[in-house]
Motif scaffolding. Structure first.
Motif, PDB file in Angstrom:
ATOM      1  N   GLY A 118       0.799  -1.208   0.000  1.00  0.00           N
ATOM      2  CA  GLY A 118       0.000   0.000   0.000  1.00  0.00           C
ATOM      3  C   GLY A 118       0.831   1.257   0.000  1.00  0.00           C
ATOM      4  O   GLY A 118       0.520   2.237  -0.676  1.00  0.00           O
ATOM      5  N   ARG A 119       1.917   1.241   0.764  1.00  0.00           N
ATOM      6  CA  ARG A 119       2.792   2.410   0.811  1.00  0.00           C
ATOM      7  C   ARG A 119       3.449   2.659  -0.533  1.00  0.00           C
ATOM      8  O   ARG A 119       3.594   3.809  -0.965  1.00  0.00           O
ATOM      9  CB  ARG A 119       3.844   2.192   1.898  1.00  0.00           C
ATOM     10  N   HIS A 152       2.177   1.910  -3.414  1.00  0.00           N
ATOM     11  CA  HIS A 152       1.165   2.485  -4.289  1.00  0.00           C
ATOM     12  C   HIS A 152       1.060   3.990  -4.081  1.00  0.00           C
ATOM     13  O   HIS A 152       0.938   4.764  -5.045  1.00  0.00           O
ATOM     14  CB  HIS A 152      -0.195   1.832  -4.033  1.00  0.00           C
ATOM     15  N   ILE A 153       1.080   4.419  -2.854  1.00  0.00           N
ATOM     16  CA  ILE A 153       0.986   5.857  -2.559  1.00  0.00           C
ATOM     17  C   ILE A 153       2.183   6.600  -3.134  1.00  0.00           C
ATOM     18  O   ILE A 153       2.046   7.675  -3.738  1.00  0.00           O
ATOM     19  CB  ILE A 153       0.888   6.067  -1.040  1.00  0.00           C
ATOM     20  N   ILE A 154       3.360   6.026  -2.974  1.00  0.00           N
ATOM     21  CA  ILE A 154       4.569   6.670  -3.514  1.00  0.00           C
ATOM     22  C   ILE A 154       4.498   6.749  -5.036  1.00  0.00           C
ATOM     23  O   ILE A 154       4.863   7.766  -5.643  1.00  0.00           O
ATOM     24  CB  ILE A 154       5.823   5.906  -3.055  1.00  0.00           C
ATOM     25  N   ALA A 155       3.997   5.674  -5.667  1.00  0.00           N
ATOM     26  CA  ALA A 155       3.886   5.679  -7.126  1.00  0.00           C
ATOM     27  C   ALA A 155       2.935   6.776  -7.609  1.00  0.00           C
ATOM     28  O   ALA A 155       3.227   7.495  -8.568  1.00  0.00           O
ATOM     29  CB  ALA A 155       3.418   4.310  -7.615  1.00  0.00           C
ATOM     30  N   TRP A 156       1.790   6.917  -6.936  1.00  0.00           N
ATOM     31  CA  TRP A 156       0.849   7.962  -7.323  1.00  0.00           C
ATOM     32  C   TRP A 156       1.433   9.352  -7.090  1.00  0.00           C
ATOM     33  O   TRP A 156       1.178  10.282  -7.866  1.00  0.00           O
ATOM     34  CB  TRP A 156      -0.457   7.808  -6.557  1.00  0.00           C
ATOM     35  N   LEU A 157       2.189   9.520  -6.022  1.00  0.00           N
ATOM     36  CA  LEU A 157       2.828  10.815  -5.783  1.00  0.00           C
ATOM     37  C   LEU A 157       3.853  11.149  -6.861  1.00  0.00           C
ATOM     38  O   LEU A 157       4.017  12.316  -7.241  1.00  0.00           O
ATOM     39  CB  LEU A 157       3.501  10.822  -4.401  1.00  0.00           C
ATOM     40  N   LEU A 158       4.538  10.138  -7.373  1.00  0.00           N
ATOM     41  CA  LEU A 158       5.548  10.378  -8.406  1.00  0.00           C
ATOM     42  C   LEU A 158       4.923  10.793  -9.736  1.00  0.00           C
ATOM     43  O   LEU A 158       5.477  11.612 -10.467  1.00  0.00           O
ATOM     44  CB  LEU A 158       6.413   9.126  -8.593  1.00  0.00           C
TER      45      LEU A 158
END
Length: 321
Positions: A26-27, A29-35
């Motif tokens: 999950g973490r 995924h969040i980093i990927a969306w932020l990038l």
């Protein structure tokens, strides 16, 4: 006593569910969306929203100062059929098509010739690539100013060079029949990107094919027509598609050349012989206070480019089959 027969227990089949990449929690995924968030924000704010807004305003009568009035398809019908309200629309279409038909083949031919010459150079090829690529990275304002001087009927170097061969002086930018060839020659002069791509295509041709052609007795001309040109077909097709798209959208160079550098009076040259489609679109938007018609022109061009590109892909597939 006989030992009891032990039956094998069937293995449980895993339940179908969402497949997750290994190590991507999950973490992650969040980093990927932020990038990807900056790229997505750029796309939505500066590309998608303006495009949808332009589509809406193409159905309105809007002058950038007052509220937009919904007129439906009136802008499109007036552009196509009302020669009194929009007298130069079809003129800009013809000028753009003429420019495309001349500039694209001339640019591809010049780029291929430069790539073939550089491919044969053993030393100093990087220097020649740099020199031939410089016109691409030069600002269009500088390019327009330089070529206005080169095409000068009295002091220009073009007429001076042609005079060495006994060719009389020409008023390139003030003669309607010479405006489009003059602009197309500038486009061919700026063929650095096409030249680099052609050069990469030449480097990708296997040397064994060339050697086999030489062993079979093929001369340089035969090798070019029978080996090099067919192997460069995908490269040529890519450059043809992108070249047509770029030619249909030519604006900056024409604007600089026919505005005298100041942009106060833009008419597209003598008898509107250089009034390209996008230049006409610009005049509608910012000179004639007809932003709604300008938005309609932009989507007409968008649809036309899509049709031309689809036809190019269709014909290439038919030839390949």
């Amino acid at each position: 006593m006989a030992s009891p027969v032990t039956a094998e227990r069937p293995t449980a089949t895993p339940r179908p569910g969402r497949r997750r990449l290994p190590g991507l929690g999950g973490r992650d995924h969040i980093i990927a969306w932020l990038l990807i968030a900056p790229a997505m924000a750029y796309f939505v704010i500066f590309l998608l929203y303006p495009a949808l807004s332009a589509l809406y305003y193409s159905f309105t009568d809007w002058n950038l100062r007052s509220a937009a009035n919904w007129v439906g398809l009136a802008n499109y019908s007036d552009l196509f059929f009302d020669d009194v309200k929009y007298p130069h629309f079809w003129k800009s279409v013809r000028v753009t098509l003429q420019y495309t038909l001349i500039a694209v083949p001339l640019t591809l031919g010049t780029a291929l010739a430069q790539a073939l010459l550089i491919n044969t150079i053993r030393r100093g090829s990087n220097l020649f690539r740099l020199l031939l690529f410089l016109p691409v990275v030069t600002a269009e304002a500088a390019v327009g100013a330089i070529w206005r001087w080169l095409y000068d009927p009295q002091y220009g170097l073009v007429n001076g060079f042609l005079g060495l061969f006994g060719i009389p002086e020409q008023n390139w930018l003030n003669t309607p029949e010479l405006v489009i060839p003059a602009l197309a020659f500038i486009a061919a002069w700026q063929c650095g990107i096409s030249m680099i791509i052609y050069l990469a295509g030449l480097k990708g041709i296997p040397g064994s094919i060339r050697e086999a052609a030489i062993i079979d007795g093929a001369g340089p001309v035969q090798r070019f027509w029978k080996v090099v040109l067919p192997m460069l077909r995908p490269t040529t097709f890519y450059l043809l598609v992108t070249g047509v798209i770029a030619a249909l959208q030519v604006f900056g160079l024409v604007y600089v050349i026919f505005s005298g550098g100041g942009g106060k009076s833009v008419t597209g040259g003598p008898e509107q012989s250089g009034l390209t489609y996008v230049l006409h679109l610009y005049l509608f938007a910012f000179r004639y206070d007809a932003m709604g018609a300008a938005c309609a022109m932009s989507f007409i061009l968008f649809l036309f480019i899509m049709i031309i590109t689809a036809l190019q892909f269709k014909f290439v597939k038919q030839d390949a089959s």
